[in-house]
Enzyme design. Structure first.
Site, PDB file in Angstrom:
ATOM      1  N   LYS A 199       0.852  -1.251  -0.029  1.00  0.00           N
ATOM      2  CA  LYS A 199       0.092   0.135   0.073  1.00  0.00           C
ATOM      3  C   LYS A 199       0.967   1.305   0.042  1.00  0.00           C
ATOM      4  O   LYS A 199       0.881   2.164  -0.838  1.00  0.00           O
ATOM      5  CB  LYS A 199      -0.931  -0.058   1.395  1.00  0.00           C
ATOM      6  CG  LYS A 199      -2.034   1.167   1.195  1.00  0.00           C
ATOM      7  CD  LYS A 199      -2.406   1.296   2.482  1.00  0.00           C
ATOM      8  CE  LYS A 199      -1.596   2.076   3.475  1.00  0.00           C
ATOM      9  NZ  LYS A 199      -2.106   2.495   4.866  1.00  0.00           N
ATOM     10  N   ASP A 230      -6.300   0.896   0.959  1.00  0.00           N
ATOM     11  CA  ASP A 230      -6.532   0.818   2.353  1.00  0.00           C
ATOM     12  C   ASP A 230      -7.699   0.361   2.825  1.00  0.00           C
ATOM     13  O   ASP A 230      -8.710   0.053   1.945  1.00  0.00           O
ATOM     14  CB  ASP A 230      -6.082   2.207   3.062  1.00  0.00           C
ATOM     15  CG  ASP A 230      -7.130   3.511   2.559  1.00  0.00           C
ATOM     16  OD1 ASP A 230      -8.204   3.108   1.781  1.00  0.00           O
ATOM     17  OD2 ASP A 230      -6.908   4.533   3.349  1.00  0.00           O
TER      18      ASP A 230
END
Length: 217
Positions: free
Chosen positions: A121, A139
Site C-alpha cells: 500500500k 487501504d
C-alpha cells in the site's frame, strides 16, 4: 447495469463531484511523503500532520534520519499509533535509502518493498503520488467503498481489490481514483454509519440499493 457500465458511470460521477482529489498528508518532497505514509498506517492523516513538522525539522533528509537515535525519533512520533514499530521502520528505511539508493526514494515497486516499513500500500502511494504511475493503493477506505458501491464483489483481500480496480479503471484515472475512494470513505461512506443522505452516488451504489428500505438516512 453491466460491470463495465458501472465503472464508467462511477468514474464520470467522481469527476463531477471531486474534480480535485489528492493526498491530505503534508509533505514537500518524496522523502517526507514516504515518512508520512509510513506513519499513517492505522492512524489518521490529521494526527500524522500534527507530528511531521517537528520530525521533518529535526530530520530533513534520509541521512539525518539514518543517523538518529531511536529514542529521539520515538519522542517525536509517540502520539501516533504503534510508535515503537514505526520508529524502527523509519530509521531502518532511512538507512536503507542511504546504503542502497543514495538517500533518494526509489521509483519501482520492488525497490520500495525492499525498504523496512514499506508494504504494498505504501509503495503504491509513492508510485502514484510522487512518480505519477498508474498504481492503486488499497487501504481500508478503498477496500470498503469499492465493495459497497459495486466496483468489487466479495473481494477477499486488498490485493484482490487492487487487481480488480487496476483491470477495470481507465489507466489515466487510476492514481486519482485512489484518492476519490479514500476521501469518499473518510468523509461520506464511513465504516459504521455511511452518510447516504449526503452521498451523490446513491443511484449507482449497490449497498444503497440493497439497504434502501431499511436504512436510516
Amino acid at each position: 447495469m453491466t460491470q463495465k457500465e458501472r465503472y464508467r458511470l462511477i468514474v464520470e460521477r467522481f469527476r463531477q463531484i471531486m474534480p480535485v482529489a489528492e493526498t491530505e498528508l503534508h509533505y514537500d518532497n518524496p522523502f517526507q511523503l514516504l515518512v508520512a505514509v509510513i506513519l499513517s498506517a492505522q492512524c489518521t492523516d490529521k494526527r500524522v500532520n500534527m507530528v511531521t513538522p517537528a520530525l521533518f525539522e529535526a530530520y530533513p533528509d534520509a541521512a539525518a534520519l539514518a543517523a538518529a537515535e531511536d529514542i529521539d525519533v520515538y519522542n517525536l512520533i509517540k502520539s501516533v499509533s504503534y510508535p515503537n514499530n514505526k520508529t524502527k521502520s523509519l530509521t531502518g528505511m532511512a538507512r536503507a535509502l542511504c546504503e542502497r539508493f543514495g538517500g533518494e526514494v526509489p521509483s519501482t515497486m520492488d525497490d520500495l518493498l525492499s525498504l523496512p516499513g514499506v508494504g504494498r500500500k505504501t509503495a503504491n502511494v509513492i508510485l502514484s503520488v510522487i512518480f505519477g504511475q498508474a498504481a492503486m493503493a488499497v487501504d481500508t477506505h478503498v477496500f470498503r467503498v469499492s465493495e459497497r458501491i459495486g466496483l468489487t464483489t466479495r473481494s477477499k483481500n486488498p490485493q484482490a481489490t487492487e487487481r480488480k480496480l487496476m483491470a477495470m479503471l481507465p489507466t489515466e484515472v487510476i492514481a486519482t481514483a485512489h484518492h476519490w475512494l479514500i476521501l469518499h470513505g473518510r468523509y461520506v461512506c464511513k465504516a459504521r454509519k455511511p452518510l447516504c443522505d449526503e452521498c451523490r452516488l446513491t443511484d449507482l451504489c449497490r449497498y444503497y440499493s440493497q439497504n434502501e428500505k431499511t436504512q436510516t438516512v
